[in-house]
Motif scaffolding. Structure first.
Motif, PDB file in Angstrom:
ATOM      1  N   PRO A  36       0.824  -1.214   0.000  1.00 38.90           N
ATOM      2  CA  PRO A  36       0.000   0.000   0.000  1.00 38.90           C
ATOM      3  C   PRO A  36       0.853   1.257   0.000  1.00 38.90           C
ATOM      4  O   PRO A  36       2.051   1.210   0.313  1.00 38.90           O
ATOM      5  CB  PRO A  36      -0.805  -0.113   1.290  1.00 38.90           C
ATOM      6  CG  PRO A  36      -0.279  -1.259   2.035  1.00 38.90           C
ATOM      7  CD  PRO A  36       0.814  -1.906   1.263  1.00 38.90           C
ATOM      8  N   PRO A  37       0.254   2.386  -0.335  1.00 42.77           N
ATOM      9  CA  PRO A  37       0.999   3.645  -0.200  1.00 42.77           C
ATOM     10  C   PRO A  37       1.349   3.906   1.254  1.00 42.77           C
ATOM     11  O   PRO A  37       0.539   3.651   2.149  1.00 42.77           O
ATOM     12  CB  PRO A  37       0.030   4.698  -0.759  1.00 42.77           C
ATOM     13  CG  PRO A  37      -1.317   4.058  -0.685  1.00 42.77           C
ATOM     14  CD  PRO A  37      -1.108   2.597  -0.855  1.00 42.77           C
ATOM     15  N   TYR A  38       2.570   4.388   1.475  1.00 45.52           N
ATOM     16  CA  TYR A  38       3.046   4.644   2.837  1.00 45.52           C
ATOM     17  C   TYR A  38       2.678   6.042   3.343  1.00 45.52           C
ATOM     18  O   TYR A  38       2.869   6.346   4.515  1.00 45.52           O
ATOM     19  CB  TYR A  38       4.567   4.513   2.905  1.00 45.52           C
ATOM     20  CG  TYR A  38       5.130   3.140   2.601  1.00 45.52           C
ATOM     21  CD1 TYR A  38       4.310   2.027   2.450  1.00 45.52           C
ATOM     22  CD2 TYR A  38       6.517   2.965   2.481  1.00 45.52           C
ATOM     23  CE1 TYR A  38       4.844   0.784   2.166  1.00 45.52           C
ATOM     24  CE2 TYR A  38       7.056   1.722   2.206  1.00 45.52           C
ATOM     25  CZ  TYR A  38       6.218   0.633   2.046  1.00 45.52           C
ATOM     26  OH  TYR A  38       6.758  -0.606   1.763  1.00 45.52           O
ATOM     27  N   CYS A  96       2.113  -7.589   4.126  1.00 46.56           N
ATOM     28  CA  CYS A  96       1.948  -6.205   3.705  1.00 46.56           C
ATOM     29  C   CYS A  96       3.271  -5.458   3.830  1.00 46.56           C
ATOM     30  O   CYS A  96       3.826  -5.351   4.928  1.00 46.56           O
ATOM     31  CB  CYS A  96       0.880  -5.540   4.563  1.00 46.56           C
ATOM     32  SG  CYS A  96       0.641  -3.797   4.212  1.00 46.56           S
ATOM     33  N   CYS A  97       3.758  -4.930   2.725  1.00 45.32           N
ATOM     34  CA  CYS A  97       4.980  -4.121   2.762  1.00 45.32           C
ATOM     35  C   CYS A  97       4.715  -2.851   3.554  1.00 45.32           C
ATOM     36  O   CYS A  97       3.618  -2.286   3.520  1.00 45.32           O
ATOM     37  CB  CYS A  97       5.433  -3.770   1.346  1.00 45.32           C
ATOM     38  SG  CYS A  97       5.934  -5.196   0.352  1.00 45.32           S
ATOM     39  N   CYS A  98       5.743  -2.401   4.258  1.00 44.17           N
ATOM     40  CA  CYS A  98       5.614  -1.210   5.091  1.00 44.17           C
ATOM     41  C   CYS A  98       6.995  -0.574   5.215  1.00 44.17           C
ATOM     42  O   CYS A  98       8.009  -1.227   4.964  1.00 44.17           O
ATOM     43  CB  CYS A  98       5.070  -1.587   6.468  1.00 44.17           C
ATOM     44  SG  CYS A  98       4.721  -0.182   7.551  1.00 44.17           S
ATOM     45  N   GLY A  99       7.006   0.697   5.589  1.00 39.02           N
ATOM     46  CA  GLY A  99       8.283   1.382   5.766  1.00 39.02           C
ATOM     47  C   GLY A  99       9.044   0.855   6.965  1.00 39.02           C
ATOM     48  O   GLY A  99       8.534   0.095   7.786  1.00 39.02           O
ATOM     49  N   GLY A 100      10.292   1.269   7.063  1.00 42.49           N
ATOM     50  CA  GLY A 100      11.126   0.876   8.192  1.00 42.49           C
ATOM     51  C   GLY A 100      11.779   2.098   8.812  1.00 42.49           C
ATOM     52  O   GLY A 100      12.127   3.042   8.122  1.00 42.49           O
ATOM     53  N   PRO A 105       7.347   5.947  13.016  1.00 46.19           N
ATOM     54  CA  PRO A 105       7.423   4.481  13.170  1.00 46.19           C
ATOM     55  C   PRO A 105       6.164   3.805  12.636  1.00 46.19           C
ATOM     56  O   PRO A 105       5.389   3.196  13.378  1.00 46.19           O
ATOM     57  CB  PRO A 105       7.574   4.307  14.681  1.00 46.19           C
ATOM     58  CG  PRO A 105       6.823   5.473  15.245  1.00 46.19           C
ATOM     59  CD  PRO A 105       7.054   6.618  14.290  1.00 46.19           C
ATOM     60  N   GLN A 106       5.966   3.925  11.335  1.00 37.06           N
ATOM     61  CA  GLN A 106       4.742   3.440  10.713  1.00 37.06           C
ATOM     62  C   GLN A 106       4.532   1.944  10.925  1.00 37.06           C
ATOM     63  O   GLN A 106       3.418   1.486  11.166  1.00 37.06           O
ATOM     64  CB  GLN A 106       4.781   3.758   9.221  1.00 37.06           C
ATOM     65  CG  GLN A 106       3.525   3.391   8.452  1.00 37.06           C
ATOM     66  CD  GLN A 106       3.651   3.803   7.002  1.00 37.06           C
ATOM     67  OE1 GLN A 106       4.544   3.342   6.297  1.00 37.06           O
ATOM     68  NE2 GLN A 106       2.779   4.692   6.556  1.00 37.06           N
ATOM     69  N   PHE A 107       5.626   1.184  10.862  1.00 34.14           N
ATOM     70  CA  PHE A 107       5.507  -0.262  11.008  1.00 34.14           C
ATOM     71  C   PHE A 107       4.913  -0.635  12.370  1.00 34.14           C
ATOM     72  O   PHE A 107       4.172  -1.610  12.495  1.00 34.14           O
ATOM     73  CB  PHE A 107       6.864  -0.946  10.817  1.00 34.14           C
ATOM     74  CG  PHE A 107       7.900  -0.558  11.823  1.00 34.14           C
ATOM     75  CD1 PHE A 107       8.072  -1.275  12.990  1.00 34.14           C
ATOM     76  CD2 PHE A 107       8.712   0.550  11.597  1.00 34.14           C
ATOM     77  CE1 PHE A 107       9.024  -0.912  13.930  1.00 34.14           C
ATOM     78  CE2 PHE A 107       9.664   0.923  12.531  1.00 34.14           C
ATOM     79  CZ  PHE A 107       9.822   0.191  13.700  1.00 34.14           C
ATOM     80  N   THR A 145      10.071  -3.187   5.741  1.00 34.78           N
ATOM     81  CA  THR A 145       9.485  -4.284   6.501  1.00 34.78           C
ATOM     82  C   THR A 145       8.329  -4.912   5.735  1.00 34.78           C
ATOM     83  O   THR A 145       7.737  -4.284   4.848  1.00 34.78           O
ATOM     84  CB  THR A 145       8.979  -3.806   7.877  1.00 34.78           C
ATOM     85  OG1 THR A 145       7.944  -2.840   7.691  1.00 34.78           O
ATOM     86  CG2 THR A 145      10.109  -3.194   8.682  1.00 34.78           C
ATOM     87  N   VAL A 146       8.035  -6.153   6.080  1.00 31.09           N
ATOM     88  CA  VAL A 146       6.838  -6.835   5.589  1.00 31.09           C
ATOM     89  C   VAL A 146       6.090  -7.314   6.832  1.00 31.09           C
ATOM     90  O   VAL A 146       6.610  -8.120   7.610  1.00 31.09           O
ATOM     91  CB  VAL A 146       7.177  -8.020   4.674  1.00 31.09           C
ATOM     92  CG1 VAL A 146       5.900  -8.711   4.209  1.00 31.09           C
ATOM     93  CG2 VAL A 146       8.003  -7.554   3.466  1.00 31.09           C
ATOM     94  N   LEU A 147       4.886  -6.784   7.032  1.00 31.72           N
ATOM     95  CA  LEU A 147       4.078  -7.133   8.198  1.00 31.72           C
ATOM     96  C   LEU A 147       3.199  -8.322   7.838  1.00 31.72           C
ATOM     97  O   LEU A 147       2.469  -8.289   6.852  1.00 31.72           O
ATOM     98  CB  LEU A 147       3.209  -5.942   8.620  1.00 31.72           C
ATOM     99  CG  LEU A 147       3.956  -4.622   8.845  1.00 31.72           C
ATOM    100  CD1 LEU A 147       2.970  -3.534   9.261  1.00 31.72           C
ATOM    101  CD2 LEU A 147       5.064  -4.783   9.876  1.00 31.72           C
ATOM    102  N   VAL A 148       3.267  -9.368   8.658  1.00 33.47           N
ATOM    103  CA  VAL A 148       2.510 -10.590   8.390  1.00 33.47           C
ATOM    104  C   VAL A 148       1.345 -10.668   9.363  1.00 33.47           C
ATOM    105  O   VAL A 148       1.536 -10.690  10.585  1.00 33.47           O
ATOM    106  CB  VAL A 148       3.394 -11.842   8.527  1.00 33.47           C
ATOM    107  CG1 VAL A 148       2.596 -13.099   8.172  1.00 33.47           C
ATOM    108  CG2 VAL A 148       4.633 -11.720   7.640  1.00 33.47           C
ATOM    109  N   ALA A 149       0.127 -10.699   8.823  1.00 34.50           N
ATOM    110  CA  ALA A 149      -1.092 -10.859   9.608  1.00 34.50           C
ATOM    111  C   ALA A 149      -1.731 -12.192   9.268  1.00 34.50           C
ATOM    112  O   ALA A 149      -1.637 -12.667   8.132  1.00 34.50           O
ATOM    113  CB  ALA A 149      -2.067  -9.722   9.315  1.00 34.50           C
ATOM    114  N   GLN A 150      -2.392 -12.789  10.235  1.00 33.16           N
ATOM    115  CA  GLN A 150      -3.055 -14.075  10.029  1.00 33.16           C
ATOM    116  C   GLN A 150      -4.533 -13.969  10.354  1.00 33.16           C
ATOM    117  O   GLN A 150      -4.925 -13.342  11.342  1.00 33.16           O
ATOM    118  CB  GLN A 150      -2.426 -15.160  10.900  1.00 33.16           C
ATOM    119  CG  GLN A 150      -3.063 -16.533  10.725  1.00 33.16           C
ATOM    120  CD  GLN A 150      -2.449 -17.585  11.635  1.00 33.16           C
ATOM    121  OE1 GLN A 150      -1.323 -17.408  12.110  1.00 33.16           O
ATOM    122  NE2 GLN A 150      -3.157 -18.667  11.882  1.00 33.16           N
TER     123      GLN A 150
END
Length: 260
Positions: A36-38, A96-100, A105-107, A145-150
């Motif tokens: 998504p857009p950051y 989900c890709c995210c900034g680092g 601290p968006q992640f 970062t890549v945030l993993v949700a389940q």
């Protein structure tokens, strides 16, 4: 059925991802991989656009801004989370890709929003080390970062048998190498190999992969190469057309199933 025998379907939508996903059936998606857009207003007068000029390598490129990449990006991400939870099958994951890093601290904030969404739980943050040197001046940004949700309700869909998957992707590992986008690419282009790594971990051939923020189609490229069905949504007509061409080309490529 062998991976090469799996019949694949591709559905691409030009429009707002919230409108499209709300019409999708509940528990109809095996995996989501998206970028998504950051909210950084990338390629709209920033260092991405001015990189060549800043490094003394020539004039800066044309501004090609990204829709919803301003302050509205956080609201959009939060709004789409309940729909992500609804369309995922129990045990399915969203990567989900995210900034680092900072200063924002968006992640961390996005991870908390994932955990607060009914039906979702935050599983892991994976660091994609893109290698030196990243953009910026102080503490130059060399990772994302890549945030993993389940989706709760079943065991995590997980198809690795090596027991050696770390939560860090080293530079070039799995073939995922940093891209410096050209004018013919999306301004925040990701390597298709990055998505392919997660697709292999969380899906099997014939599963349905969704990308609500498709951009120019890198993750759709990965899904097709890995013999997965793909649903892609993109709001910008220019990048949507890029994705159409790229995914059509990917459908002509041989399967890469099993390649590590």
């Amino acid at each position: 059925m062998a991976p090469s025998d799996v019949a694949m379907t591709v559905k691409l939508y030009l429009g707002d991802c919230l409108d499209v996903i709300r019409d999708m059936p509940t528990s109809s998606v095996d995996f989501i991989m998206t970028d998504p857009p950051y909210g950084h207003n990338n390629n709209n007068g920033d260092l991405i656009q001015r990189r060549e000029a800043a490094l003394g390598r020539g004039p800066h490129g044309e501004a090609r801004g990204i829709t919803n990449d301003g302050i509205e990006a956080n609201d959009l991400f939060r709004a789409v989370l309940p729909e992500i939870a609804r369309v995922l099958k129990p045990g399915a994951c969203c990567c989900c890709c995210c900034g680092g890093g900072g200063p924002d601290p968006q992640f961390a904030r996005w991870s908390l929003w994932i955990d607060e969404t009914p039906g979702l739980e935050f599983k892991q943050m994976v660091v994609w080390d893109k290698g030196p040197m990243g953009m910026g001046w102080h503490y130059r940004r060399s990772y994302e970062t890549v945030l993993v949700a389940q989706r709760i309700g079943a065991a995590c869909a997980w198809y690795d048998e090596t027991k050696r998957i770390e939560n860090i992707i080293r530079p070039g590992q799995w073939g995922a190498r940093k891209i410096i986008p050209s004018a013919q690419q999306h301004p925040t282009e990701k390597p298709w190999q990055l998505a392919a790594h997660f697709i292999r971990l969380h899906t099997k051939p014939g599963d349905v992969v969704l990308d609500p923020f498709m951009g120019s189609g890198a993750f759709g490229d990965a899904a097709i190469r890995e013999r997965r069905n793909f649903i892609g949504i993109e709001i910008d007509p220019t990048y949507y057309a890029m994705a159409q061409r790229r995914i059509a080309d990917a459908q002509m490529q041989p399967s890469l199933d099993g390649m590590l």
